[in-house]
Write a protein that holds these residues in place. Sequence first.
Motif, PDB file in Angstrom:
ATOM      1  N   LEU A 145       3.065   3.901 -12.348  1.00  8.31           N
ATOM      2  CA  LEU A 145       1.451   4.592 -12.260  1.00  8.31           C
ATOM      3  C   LEU A 145       1.581   5.544 -13.112  1.00  8.31           C
ATOM      4  N   SER A 146       0.999   6.120 -13.780  1.00 11.15           N
ATOM      5  CA  SER A 146       1.018   7.497 -14.117  1.00 11.15           C
ATOM      6  C   SER A 146       0.123   8.667 -13.302  1.00 11.15           C
ATOM      7  N   THR A 147      -0.534   7.987 -12.722  1.00 15.07           N
ATOM      8  CA  THR A 147      -1.138   9.126 -11.537  1.00 15.07           C
ATOM      9  C   THR A 147      -1.126   7.982 -10.585  1.00 15.07           C
ATOM     10  N   TRP A 148      -0.970   9.015  -8.645  1.00  9.47           N
ATOM     11  CA  TRP A 148      -0.632   8.057  -7.468  1.00  9.47           C
ATOM     12  C   TRP A 148      -1.232   9.155  -6.940  1.00  9.47           C
ATOM     13  N   PRO A 149      -1.829   8.390  -5.422  1.00  8.61           N
ATOM     14  CA  PRO A 149      -1.933   9.229  -4.305  1.00  8.61           C
ATOM     15  C   PRO A 149      -1.290  10.143  -4.253  1.00  8.61           C
ATOM     16  N   GLU A 150      -0.052   9.742  -4.133  1.00 14.11           N
ATOM     17  CA  GLU A 150       0.924  11.465  -3.241  1.00 14.11           C
ATOM     18  C   GLU A 150       1.837  11.728  -4.116  1.00 14.11           C
ATOM     19  N   GLN A 151       1.169  11.604  -5.571  1.00 15.62           N
ATOM     20  CA  GLN A 151       1.924  12.268  -6.908  1.00 15.62           C
ATOM     21  C   GLN A 151       2.750  13.977  -6.581  1.00 15.62           C
ATOM     22  N   GLY A 152       1.221  14.617  -6.402  1.00 17.62           N
ATOM     23  CA  GLY A 152       1.468  16.423  -5.758  1.00 17.62           C
ATOM     24  C   GLY A 152       2.404  15.874  -4.944  1.00 17.62           C
ATOM     25  N   THR A 153       2.885  15.007  -3.898  1.00 15.07           N
ATOM     26  CA  THR A 153       4.124  15.909  -3.228  1.00 15.07           C
ATOM     27  C   THR A 153       5.383  15.478  -2.683  1.00 15.07           C
TER      28      THR A 153
ATOM     29  N   ARG B 148       0.610  -0.929  -0.140  1.00 18.11           N
ATOM     30  CA  ARG B 148       0.003  -0.079   0.061  1.00 18.11           C
ATOM     31  C   ARG B 148       0.979   1.037   0.100  1.00 18.11           C
ATOM     32  N   GLU B 149       2.077   1.226   0.956  1.00 16.65           N
ATOM     33  CA  GLU B 149       2.722   2.387   1.356  1.00 16.65           C
ATOM     34  C   GLU B 149       3.484   2.703  -0.637  1.00 16.65           C
ATOM     35  N   ALA B 150       4.054   1.682  -1.364  1.00 18.13           N
ATOM     36  CA  ALA B 150       4.276   1.745  -2.792  1.00 18.13           C
ATOM     37  C   ALA B 150       3.399   2.538  -2.871  1.00 18.13           C
ATOM     38  N   LEU B 151       2.901   1.787  -3.160  1.00 22.52           N
ATOM     39  CA  LEU B 151       1.587   2.556  -4.096  1.00 22.52           C
ATOM     40  C   LEU B 151       1.200   4.184  -4.463  1.00 22.52           C
ATOM     41  N   GLU B 152       0.847   4.168  -2.433  1.00 22.08           N
ATOM     42  CA  GLU B 152       0.071   5.077  -2.219  1.00 22.08           C
ATOM     43  C   GLU B 152       1.793   6.289  -2.437  1.00 22.08           C
ATOM     44  N   GLU B 153       3.080   6.186  -1.787  1.00 25.05           N
ATOM     45  CA  GLU B 153       4.040   7.178  -1.771  1.00 25.05           C
ATOM     46  C   GLU B 153       4.995   6.679  -3.155  1.00 25.05           C
ATOM     47  N   ALA B 154       5.204   5.495  -4.357  1.00 27.26           N
ATOM     48  CA  ALA B 154       5.810   5.942  -5.080  1.00 27.26           C
ATOM     49  C   ALA B 154       4.813   5.615  -6.479  1.00 27.26           C
ATOM     50  N   GLY B 155       3.438   5.219  -6.459  1.00 25.31           N
ATOM     51  CA  GLY B 155       3.042   5.209  -7.594  1.00 25.31           C
ATOM     52  C   GLY B 155       3.575   3.526  -8.372  1.00 25.31           C
ATOM     53  N   VAL B 156       3.530   2.720  -7.602  1.00 22.10           N
ATOM     54  CA  VAL B 156       4.183   1.232  -8.119  1.00 22.10           C
ATOM     55  C   VAL B 156       3.149   0.032  -7.564  1.00 22.10           C
TER      56      VAL B 156
ATOM     57  N   ARG C 134       9.450  10.569  -7.852  1.00 21.04           N
ATOM     58  CA  ARG C 134      10.561   8.919  -7.715  1.00 21.04           C
ATOM     59  C   ARG C 134      11.475   9.278  -8.790  1.00 21.04           C
ATOM     60  N   LYS C 135      11.562   8.558  -8.195  1.00 23.07           N
ATOM     61  CA  LYS C 135      13.582   8.851  -8.784  1.00 23.07           C
ATOM     62  C   LYS C 135      14.470   7.128  -9.174  1.00 23.07           C
ATOM     63  N   TRP C 136      14.401   6.357 -10.028  1.00 22.81           N
ATOM     64  CA  TRP C 136      15.395   5.164 -10.259  1.00 22.81           C
ATOM     65  C   TRP C 136      16.939   5.582  -9.914  1.00 22.81           C
ATOM     66  N   LEU C 137      17.516   4.463  -9.199  1.00 15.97           N
ATOM     67  CA  LEU C 137      18.757   4.841  -8.717  1.00 15.97           C
ATOM     68  C   LEU C 137      19.600   3.342  -9.195  1.00 15.97           C
ATOM     69  N   THR C 138      21.047   3.854  -9.310  1.00 16.49           N
ATOM     70  CA  THR C 138      21.551   2.272  -9.127  1.00 16.49           C
ATOM     71  C   THR C 138      22.134   2.655  -7.801  1.00 16.49           C
ATOM     72  N   VAL C 139      21.892   1.279  -7.123  1.00 13.66           N
ATOM     73  CA  VAL C 139      22.948   1.295  -5.513  1.00 13.66           C
ATOM     74  C   VAL C 139      23.166   1.811  -4.891  1.00 13.66           C
ATOM     75  N   PRO C 140      24.727   2.183  -5.575  1.00 14.40           N
ATOM     76  CA  PRO C 140      25.609   3.164  -4.822  1.00 14.40           C
ATOM     77  C   PRO C 140      25.123   4.303  -5.092  1.00 14.40           C
ATOM     78  N   GLU C 141      24.322   5.121  -5.735  1.00 13.61           N
ATOM     79  CA  GLU C 141      23.484   6.118  -6.249  1.00 13.61           C
ATOM     80  C   GLU C 141      22.415   6.660  -4.764  1.00 13.61           C
ATOM     81  N   ALA C 142      21.791   5.461  -4.747  1.00  9.53           N
ATOM     82  CA  ALA C 142      20.807   5.066  -3.529  1.00  9.53           C
ATOM     83  C   ALA C 142      21.321   5.332  -1.990  1.00  9.53           C
ATOM     84  N   LEU C 143      22.171   4.949  -2.521  1.00  8.16           N
ATOM     85  CA  LEU C 143      23.473   4.974  -0.722  1.00  8.16           C
ATOM     86  C   LEU C 143      23.719   6.243  -0.584  1.00  8.16           C
TER      87      LEU C 143
END
Length: 175
Positions: free
Chosen positions: A126-134, A77-85, A137-146
Motif C-alpha cells: 500500500l502507498s499509505t498505511w496506518p503507521e507510516q508516520g512512525t 492485521r499487524e502486517a497491514l498496520e505496521e508495514a502497509g502490506v 519499510r525496507k526489503w532485504l535479502t535474508v543475510p541482510e535481514a539477519l
Amino acid sequence: MSDLVARTGRHQQRYEQGHRLVAGCIPYKYRYSNGNSGGKRKRAVEVLMINTPSGPGLLFPKGGWENDETVEDAAEREALEEAGVRGEIKELLGHYYFKSRTHKDEFCPDGSCNAAMFPLLVKEELSTWPEQGTRQRKWLTVPEALEQCRHSWMKEALATGFSRWHAAHAADDDD
C-alpha cells in the motif's frame, strides 16, 4: 485509504500462562533477475522489515493477538498496520518467547510474550498505511535481514523457522 486505522489499547488482549500472546509475520516476496545461462530468470527471496521509534535495528511486524480474531488474522492485521502490506499467510513457523520492555501490565508484569510467527507472501504494497508516520519499510535479502534485525528471537525465527520453511515450500509459491 483513510479508513485504515491501527488498533490501540489492551482491552481485547489475549494472555495465556503468564504470557501476552503476540502474532507476527515475516513478509516476503521474490526478486527476479536474468540468469547467465540461456536467459533463465533467477529468483531470490527478500523479506520486509520495519524500523521502530523505540530504538535502532529493524523488526518484523508483530503485535498483540486480540480476543475477536484468529492468530492468523492478527498477524495479517499487524502486517497491514505496521508495514502497509497485504498478502497470503502461510503455515505457522513456530512460537518464540521474549520479554518486552515496553509492554508490561497487571496480567504480565515481567513483559513475557509468546509470539506466533508466520510467513506472509506479499501480494500488495500500500502507498499509505496506518503507521507510516512512525515506521519505514525496507526489503532485504535474508543475510541482510539477519544483520540488521534488532531482536535475537526474530533472528531465530528468520534463520531457523523461515529459512527451513522456505526451503521446503518455495516451489509452492506462484511465479
